[in-house]
Scaffold this active site. Structure first.
Site, mmCIF file in Angstrom:
data_model
loop_
_atom_site.group_PDB
_atom_site.id
_atom_site.type_symbol
_atom_site.label_atom_id
_atom_site.label_comp_id
_atom_site.label_asym_id
_atom_site.label_seq_id
_atom_site.Cartn_x
_atom_site.Cartn_y
_atom_site.Cartn_z
ATOM 1 N N TYR A 65 0.735 -1.155 -0.081
ATOM 2 C CA TYR A 65 -0.034 0.002 -0.057
ATOM 3 C C TYR A 65 0.738 1.189 -0.005
ATOM 4 C CZ TYR A 65 -2.723 3.914 1.738
ATOM 5 O OH TYR A 65 -3.126 5.382 1.863
ATOM 6 N N GLY A 72 -4.937 5.952 0.084
ATOM 7 C CA GLY A 72 -6.280 6.057 0.532
ATOM 8 C C GLY A 72 -7.291 5.244 -0.099
ATOM 9 N N HIS A 95 -0.798 17.307 -1.891
ATOM 10 C CA HIS A 95 -1.222 17.785 -0.510
ATOM 11 C C HIS A 95 -0.664 19.321 -0.111
ATOM 12 C CE1 HIS A 95 -3.237 14.715 1.482
ATOM 13 N NE2 HIS A 95 -2.579 13.769 1.042
ATOM 14 N N ASN A 207 2.182 10.581 6.756
ATOM 15 C CA ASN A 207 1.123 9.769 7.414
ATOM 16 C C ASN A 207 1.410 9.552 8.865
ATOM 17 O OD1 ASN A 207 -0.173 6.435 6.870
ATOM 18 N ND2 ASN A 207 -1.261 8.359 7.211
ATOM 19 N N ARG A 291 -11.814 30.834 47.822
ATOM 20 C CA ARG A 291 -11.703 29.735 48.771
ATOM 21 C C ARG A 291 -11.633 28.425 48.143
ATOM 22 N NH1 ARG A 291 -17.067 28.040 51.184
ATOM 23 N NH2 ARG A 291 -17.942 30.074 50.658
#
Length: 518
Positions: A65, A72, A95, A207, A291
């Site tokens: 892959y 993807g 990208h 990735n 407080r």
């Protein structure tokens, strides 16, 4: 070649398969540490085995892959053998569509170090040369210009990390000494040869969760310091309000065993010297913002160990896909790029930090209001005599503090619940971890602005309390803090513009200039 801004003596952070800490990344980001790839031949051989294993699979016509397939949803597309070598270039090229402000140089150094940490685990199938190239760029001060927007946090920080991949290959632009320079020119002038990425290396760089994790490391460091600073401010506010320090009694806190909260109460006792005698003449119960301050600050203090564990586990993970098991000779397809742990940590952190802003804003409201501040002037104005009528002290600063607080609280909506289905429904459940980290940094920025306002306020309040009640000296820790603040901020005896002092105090906060508690 050493970057000119980083020539001071620095500790070396070694990158190998050992565990790194948040502080390692923060120090590299600040320039007080350098990134050094381990020279250990055993480590380097382990890295090389992954790349060699992938080479052998390719020669044997194996299907891998992102190496011999598209990315993807395009994983069903087979890549012709003669085009396999071009695929990584296409990945970082398409990208290149990020927008928004660029990450700062410090954030970029953190991103580069975080990606180097993951790839150094030896399960990404990359070459030693790739790891060395990242270290070279860090050492030379050549930092990719990385747009901050464009990642959904799974399949990792693909778009922002594409800018790192491109710069490693001599493309796009870098920061060099704070100036934008074409990467090809900067690498040439530094004597660095651009990489030609091996088949899986583009995917391995991009990735993963490096951007969100790097930002989370920086956020953690700032949040941890704020727990201490907000505690010191609370001590000063309590004194200025002539408050009842017995609210922080050790026995009282022993019956509610949240360790972080108990630690905050102990710091307040250390600052205020809680004792039985201090009950006399004091209001029986101060308002909640004084407080219950340990209970508010303590939420963040108690959450920090969990945040550290999540962030450091992610930092020390191999988080790309596929994972390359060179020892077992397997290619393992999974989803380690998913940034859910970082998203959850950042969503939680920004909630706890915004509550600190809200706490301090409430303390300031008490301090400036003559109905509640136990004898101090309205708006903590230091003016006396006829001029008191035209002076307004910290009136506008309280308005600004309220505005910053409101914006911080508005941003606490969790980013992680806004998952989108992207990329042809392949990425149909995503983490939003990078958006969560960016949101957290913005909440931290706003909260630091509130803290700066409160530092002016509590310094003014303690100064006025000592003027109103000179017989009641401030405890030593508060006197020391007054002296430190006095180096940057004078008492407001006459109205003046406070913006320059606020900006100086914010810079001091981010430098963590004041040592607070052991």
């Amino acid at each position: 070649m050493m970057h000119p801004d980083l020539t001071t003596t620095r500790r070396a952070v070694q990158f190998d398969r050992e565990r790194l800490t948040i502080e390692d990344i923060v120090d590299i980001a600040r320039g007080t540490a350098s990134a050094v790839l381990s020279p250990d031949p055993v480590f380097r051989a382990a890295i090389a085995r992954g790349a060699d294993f992938l080479d052998r699979l390719l020669r044997e016509d194996g299907t891998i892959y992102g190496v011999t397939t598209g990315y993807g949803d395009s994983c069903t597309v087979s890549i012709p053998p003669d085009l396999v070598a071009e695929l990584p270039h296409h990945l970082y090229t398409y990208h290149g569509c990020g927008l928004g402000e660029y990450l700062t140089p410090a954030q970029t150094r953190a991103v580069m170090a975080t990606r180097l940490a993951s790839l150094s685990k030896g399960f990404s199938g990359v070459s030693v040369e790739l790891l060395e190239q990242i270290a070279r760029l860090l050492d030379a001060g050549l930092l990719p210009l990385i747009p901050s927007e464009g990642s959904v946090g799974a399949s990792g920080d693909l778009t922002p990390l594409s800018y790192l991949a491109a710069v490693l290959c001599g493309e796009r632009e870098v920061w060099r000494d704070g100036v934008q320079v074409p990467a090809a020119q900067a690498l040439k002038e530094a004597g660095i040869t651009p990489l030609r990425l091996r088949p899986k290396e583009g995917l391995a760089i991009m990735n993963g969760t490096a951007v969100m994790t790097a930002l989370a490391c920086l956020a953690y460091d700032r949040a941890e310091y704020l727990t201490r600073m907000c505690t010191r401010i609370t001590a000063m506010a309590s004194f200025a309000l002539d408050g009842n320090a017995h609210h922080f009694d050790e026995t009282l806190f022993s019956v509610k065993p949240h360790a972080g909260m108990q630690g905050v109460a102990a710091w307040l006792r250390q600052d205020l010297h809680v004792g039985e005698a201090e009950r006399n003449g004091k209001r029986l119960q101060d308002r909640y913002s004084i407080r219950c301050a340990p209970h508010v600050i303590g939420v963040l203090a108690d959450a920090l160990p969990f945040f550290r564990q999540s962030i450091e586990n992610e930092l020390n993970s191999a988080n790309d896909n596929p994972i390359i098991d060179a020892e077992g000779e397997r290619v393992l397809h999974g989803g380690h790029f998913y940034g859910g742990h970082i998203a959850f940590a950042m969503d939680g952190m920004k909630n706890a930090v915004a509550n600190l802003a809200d706490l301090l804003d409430r303390q300031m409201a008490l301090l400036v209001d003559s109905r509640y501040n136990h004898g101090l002037p309205a708006n903590l104005s230091g003016a006396e005599g006829p001029r008191a009528a035209i002076n307004h002290g910290l009136k506008a600063l309280q308005i600004s503090s309220s505005a910053w607080t409101a914006e911080a609280l508005k941003l606490t909506m969790p980013a992680s619940v806004f998952s989108r289905s992207t990329e042809c429904h392949n990425q149909d459940k995503v983490s939003m971890g990078t958006i969560a980290a960016r949101d957290c940094l913005r909440v931290l920025e706003l909260t630091e602005q509130v803290v700066a306002a409160l530092l002016i306020t509590v310094r003014q309040g303690v100064w006025l309390r000592l003027r109103v009640n000179p017989e009641n000296p401030a405890p030593q820790a508060l006197r020391d803090m007054m002296d430190k603040l006095g180096e940057d901020v004078a008492p407001v005896a006459e109205d003046r513009r406070l913006e320059p002092e606020l900006r100086v105090l914010i810079a001091r906060l981010r430098e963590q200039a004041w040592s607070l508690y052991a």
